[in-house]
Design an enzyme around this catalytic site. Sequence first.
Site, PDB file in Angstrom:
ATOM      1  N   HIS A 187       0.844  -1.186   0.000  1.00  0.00           N
ATOM      2  CA  HIS A 187       0.000   0.000   0.000  1.00  0.00           C
ATOM      3  C   HIS A 187       0.877   1.232   0.000  1.00  0.00           C
ATOM      4  CE1 HIS A 187      -3.514   2.470   0.758  1.00  0.00           C
ATOM      5  NE2 HIS A 187      -2.764   3.159   1.589  1.00  0.00           N
ATOM      6  N   ARG A 204     -15.815  11.881   7.247  1.00  0.00           N
ATOM      7  CA  ARG A 204     -14.602  12.611   7.655  1.00  0.00           C
ATOM      8  C   ARG A 204     -14.215  13.634   6.592  1.00  0.00           C
ATOM      9  NH1 ARG A 204     -10.495   8.241   7.844  1.00  0.00           N
ATOM     10  NH2 ARG A 204      -9.036   9.915   8.285  1.00  0.00           N
ATOM     11  N   LYS A 229      -8.869  -1.922   5.377  1.00  0.00           N
ATOM     12  CA  LYS A 229      -9.025  -2.453   4.007  1.00  0.00           C
ATOM     13  C   LYS A 229      -7.941  -3.486   3.713  1.00  0.00           C
ATOM     14  CE  LYS A 229      -9.294   1.881   3.023  1.00  0.00           C
ATOM     15  NZ  LYS A 229      -9.581   3.275   2.778  1.00  0.00           N
TER      16      LYS A 229
HETATM   17  N1  URA Z   1      -6.502   6.828   2.781  1.00  0.00           N
HETATM   18  C1  URA Z   1      -7.472   6.083   3.374  1.00  0.00           C
HETATM   19  O1  URA Z   1      -7.832   5.035   2.891  1.00  0.00           O
HETATM   20  N2  URA Z   1      -7.999   6.549   4.526  1.00  0.00           N
HETATM   21  C2  URA Z   1      -7.634   7.700   5.116  1.00  0.00           C
HETATM   22  O2  URA Z   1      -8.154   8.051   6.166  1.00  0.00           O
HETATM   23  C3  URA Z   1      -6.640   8.468   4.483  1.00  0.00           C
HETATM   24  C4  URA Z   1      -6.083   8.000   3.313  1.00  0.00           C
END
Ligand code: URA
Length: 435
Positions: A82, A168, A187
């Site tokens: 990631h 958010r 995730k």
């Molecule tokens: N990427 C994400 O998946 N979540 C966040 O809160 C910030 C960046």
Amino acid sequence: MRAVDIIIRKRDGAELSAGEIDFLVQGITDGTVPDYQIAAWAMAVLWRGMTIRETAQLTRAMAESGASLDAEAWAPGAVDKHSTGGVGDKTTLVVEPIVAACGLPVMKMSGRGLGISGGTIDKWESIPGFRTNLTREEILRQLKEIGMVACAQTAELAPADGKLYALRDVTGTIPSVPLIASSIMSKKIATGARAIVLDVKAGTGAFMGTVAEAATLAQWMVRIGKRAGRRTVALVSGMFQPLGFAVGNALEVREAMAALRGEGPADLREHCLTIAGYMLHLGGRTRNPRLGRALAAEKLADGTAFAKFRALIRAQGGDERICDDPSLLPSAPCRGILTAGKSGYLAEAHAGKIGLASVRLGAGRAKKGDSIDPAVGIVLRGKVGDPVRKGDPLCEVHAATEKALAQGLSELEDAFVIKRGKVKPLPLFYKSITK
Ligand code: URA
């Protein structure tokens, strides 16, 4: 249990129990806790923070809020990577085929670009015909068959995070380390890969502006990963200038293909080999990341990594003729060069400003859902530390219209700084975090 009591406890700085966090995440998932209460709680977290125990619980609850992909069952040993996002970051396009060519399945789901941060899905989709909206069954079948997949995140993966992130985004509660770390890791954990390499970017083109901030986020994510039983390593890498030369979707696919042929910019090659080395080590292929890097370099040199890239395009319906003829990728009608106004050394190629200019050209989105132009973007001609003579090209702008070209060239003037004295090249990596 009542959501208001949980909000009050967090507002007053208490550590929430596992039961309270599970209650909130359940309420986010099934809609029984209204948006205004979720937003109030997120604001309380932003100010009061969360302990690592609370953050790990939030991550686990969000990861379990939907269907897990269980990559491990379909492709034992699957690894994931990631990147926290940046400008010109085409690492996944290069690293996935390399690692898969070494016999390690790669379970990687990617996102779309937003703001100055490019998105891997947009890059893959610039290949004519390439499909990224695969079903769960297609993802798992392809993972088993060719050991890699390039797909968008499915809606059923960690849905609580999807809802919380959307709230958010509009309530000013994105910049909270525990919330960012749990969002990303929920995730990753839901995909089921047992080993995760995190590429956490620091710089003007990244979420985290400084190395210290990026290292803090990296450490939280590693600790969450370990608590969830995943082998996790984070590398803090530089995003003060773009990675490689190309910024813009089809332009980046071209550059990724060059890297897979053993050509292309040296920083991109080194970055990708290092990340691949860690993935191969964490996935159990090699005794250490250095040997992983050597194995990765072998697969670049013998052409097997490029063959994997071709197999991936074929499997997902893309026009594989682009592998032999990159001119079949979308290309912009208008091009212009920005030249150096003086001689010296390149001291800055400001990733944030270059990213913004590429968004304005149409390569990225100002807001979610905007359409993008796969052809446009910017190609740098040098990296920080390189000598420059007056009149040398600093970058080439690829635009959809003459007006956009003129505007892009003018905006980019401000992105480059040339100094008389020698300038040191920027480091690629700053830290590796393993615990
Ligand atoms: N990427 C994400 O998946 N979540 C966040 O809160 C910030 C960046």
